[in-house]
Design a protein around this motif. Structure first.
Motif, PDB file in Angstrom:
ATOM      1  N   LYS A  91       0.826  -1.212   0.000  1.00 26.69           N
ATOM      2  CA  LYS A  91       0.000   0.000   0.000  1.00 26.69           C
ATOM      3  C   LYS A  91       0.860   1.263   0.000  1.00 26.69           C
ATOM      4  O   LYS A  91       2.036   1.242   0.348  1.00 26.69           O
ATOM      5  N   ILE A 137       0.691   5.542   1.091  1.00 23.16           N
ATOM      6  CA  ILE A 137       0.051   6.706   1.704  1.00 23.16           C
ATOM      7  C   ILE A 137       0.573   7.945   0.977  1.00 23.16           C
ATOM      8  O   ILE A 137       1.782   8.126   0.811  1.00 23.16           O
ATOM      9  N   PHE A 191      -3.929   5.287  -0.194  1.00 23.07           N
ATOM     10  CA  PHE A 191      -4.707   5.955   0.851  1.00 23.07           C
ATOM     11  C   PHE A 191      -4.149   7.357   1.096  1.00 23.07           C
ATOM     12  O   PHE A 191      -2.980   7.626   0.836  1.00 23.07           O
ATOM     13  N   ALA A 222      -2.374   7.000   9.423  1.00 22.14           N
ATOM     14  CA  ALA A 222      -2.840   6.264   8.243  1.00 22.14           C
ATOM     15  C   ALA A 222      -2.080   4.946   8.100  1.00 22.14           C
ATOM     16  O   ALA A 222      -2.669   3.909   7.743  1.00 22.14           O
ATOM     17  N   GLU A 275      -3.950   1.245   8.424  1.00 22.17           N
ATOM     18  CA  GLU A 275      -3.896   0.218   7.380  1.00 22.17           C
ATOM     19  C   GLU A 275      -3.126  -1.017   7.822  1.00 22.17           C
ATOM     20  O   GLU A 275      -3.303  -2.100   7.269  1.00 22.17           O
TER      21      GLU A 275
END
Length: 465
Positions: A151, A153, A187, A218, A222
């Protein structure tokens, strides 16, 4: 710095050229309907700080093309570098082979980059560099036994490019809505817009700590074992030039280290002198794991981009049969690489970074003269990269609604500024702003010219509200 004017009369003149543009040229980020009954603005040449349309009208280039033309227009030595390289080797890919220009430019970039960022992967532009960085980060963690870390950010309203992955990292809803579903796993966290700080609006350093801590929240939300990277611009472009508060990047570096998350400094705009240093992370005293860059590397004289990786990130790709199954036909193009080298030579010979550092305060103070206008709420930025936020009420910071912003920016300001002789950017990807990012050769006379045109046009804009 001289160029030869382009004669369009033989092709039927400006009217025919404009009609042909409308009929056949699909312009980027452009409402094509605008030009169904209006001529397409067509720029034919550039010289130093100025550009000229096909009718010969002169405009101050207040945006360096698109945050690109660092050395100014009409630099013969850069054109000659391209010509000589094309004669010697016009093209060869970097797929299992190398060529001298790419080798030399990679070495040069590694020399300028901080820390152990020594590995250069060439692309043809900034969006591709961002795409490359995310893909490499994902594979790095898979190769090092952490396959769940994929992922990213990034920050609200931030722009990171148009490829599907880079667009997912982008934080502008309107830029993404037509292309969804995008790549999952991206995200968003708050940006560093101190003018509209939701917390600590009276304490810049406290606000910076808060903004960095929102990125950590964040990551934690996650799950650190699923987050690969944080992508941030040194000065965020979209939304209007948000500089980092003091200590922001130091805290962000600590956060990324604590959670084994890669820090990516997206310097597509901010590198190569835009802030007065070769890489912007040096100006704010932090060492990222990856730098993405493009635009000013060649001053726009030929397209190129790059993702620059630390030795640590490269290490697993050097093991046995491992490799990075990713690339671009024109990445590290010989002509572009040679132009990049000539451009960096020019930077050093003419001291462009020092010129920006010596004049950035004068640029800021000249733009700050506009604070006496009721429509100017904030002037912010760094180096030769500034945004002017427009408001309805300076005391309350009330902004314009969507319809008002449409009428103000697209209905009046964009065309009025251009007609007045200033090429810049009126942007509504956030609160309405005017962005200024002139070539790095700009001096006080150009700052004054920008301020005078802006003052006249913004005064008229206020009278229309």
């Amino acid at each position: 710095m001289t160029t030869t004017p382009i004669d369009t009369a033989g092709a039927g003149g400006d009217d025919k050229l404009s009609r042909t543009a409308y009929d056949h040229l699909w312009m980027h980020f452009t409402r094509m309907s605008t030009y169904a009954s209006e001529p397409v603005p067509t720029i034919a040449r550039g010289d130093g700080m100025y550009i000229y349309d096909t009718a010969g009208k002169k405009y101050l280039d207040g945006l360096a093309g698109l945050f690109v033309v660092q050395a100014g227009h009409g630099r013969v030595e850069l054109a000659e570098a391209a010509y000589k390289q094309a004669q010697e080797l016009a093209f060869f890919p970097l797929w299992g082979h190398a060529h001298p220009a790419a080798i030399e430019l990679a070495e040069r970039l590694a020399h300028y980059a901080p820390g152990d960022l020594n590995r250069v992967f060439f692309t043809t532009g900034g969006g591709e560099a961002v795409e490359t960085a995310w893909k490499a980060a994902k594979q790095y963690f898979k190769l090092t036994g952490k396959p769940l870390k994929h992922k990213v950010i990034s920050r609200s309203i931030a722009y990171h490019g148009t490829p599907q992955g880079a667009l997912s990292i982008t934080g502008i809803p309107d830029a993404k809505k037509y292309f969804e579903p995008l790549v999952p796993g991206a995200f968003k966290a708050p940006n560093t817009n101190f003018y509209r700080a939701p917390e600590h609006g009276d304490d810049l350093e406290a606000f910076g700590r808060w903004a960095a801590d929102q990125i950590e929240q964040a990551i934690v939300m996650e799950g650190p074992d699923t987050v690969a990277a944080v992508f941030v611009e040194p000065v965020q472009n979209s939304g209007g030039c948000f500089p980092p508060p003091p200590g922001y990047f130091q805290r962000l570096r600590e956060i990324c280290d604590r959670h084994d998350v890669l820090l990516v400094s997206d310097e597509v705009i901010c590198a190569f002198g835009r802030l007065g240093t070769m890489f912007a992370c040096d100006k704010f005293d932090y060492v990222p794991d990856i730098i993405t860059c493009a635009k000013g590397m060649t001053s726009g004289y030929s397209p190129i981009g790059a993702a620059i990786f630390s030795d640590r990130l490269m290490e697993p790709f050097l093991d046995g049969a491992n490799y990075f199954p990713h690339g671009y036909t024109f990445g590290g193009h010989p002509v572009s690489a040679r132009v990049g080298l000539a451009n960096l030579d020019l930077f050093e010979r003419e001291g462009l970074n020092n010129h920006v550092l010596a004049n950035e305060d004068a640029f800021r103070s000249t733009l700050e003269k506009l604070y006496d206008l009721p429509i100017v709420g904030d002037v912010r930025g760094n180096g030769y990269f500034y945004g002017i936020e427009m408001v309805k009420d300076k005391n309350t910071k009330e902004t314009f609604d969507a319809d008002e912003s449409e009428r103000l920016l697209r209905g009046f300001l964009s065309k009025a500024l251009f007609d007045a002789g200033l090429y810049c950017r009126a942007d509504d990807r956030g609160d309405p702003v005017i962005q200024l990012s002139p070539p790095l050769i700009a001096d006080q006379s150009h700052f004054d010219e920008m301020e005078q045109i802006l003052r006249s046009v913004l005064t008229e804009a206020w009278s229309r509200i």
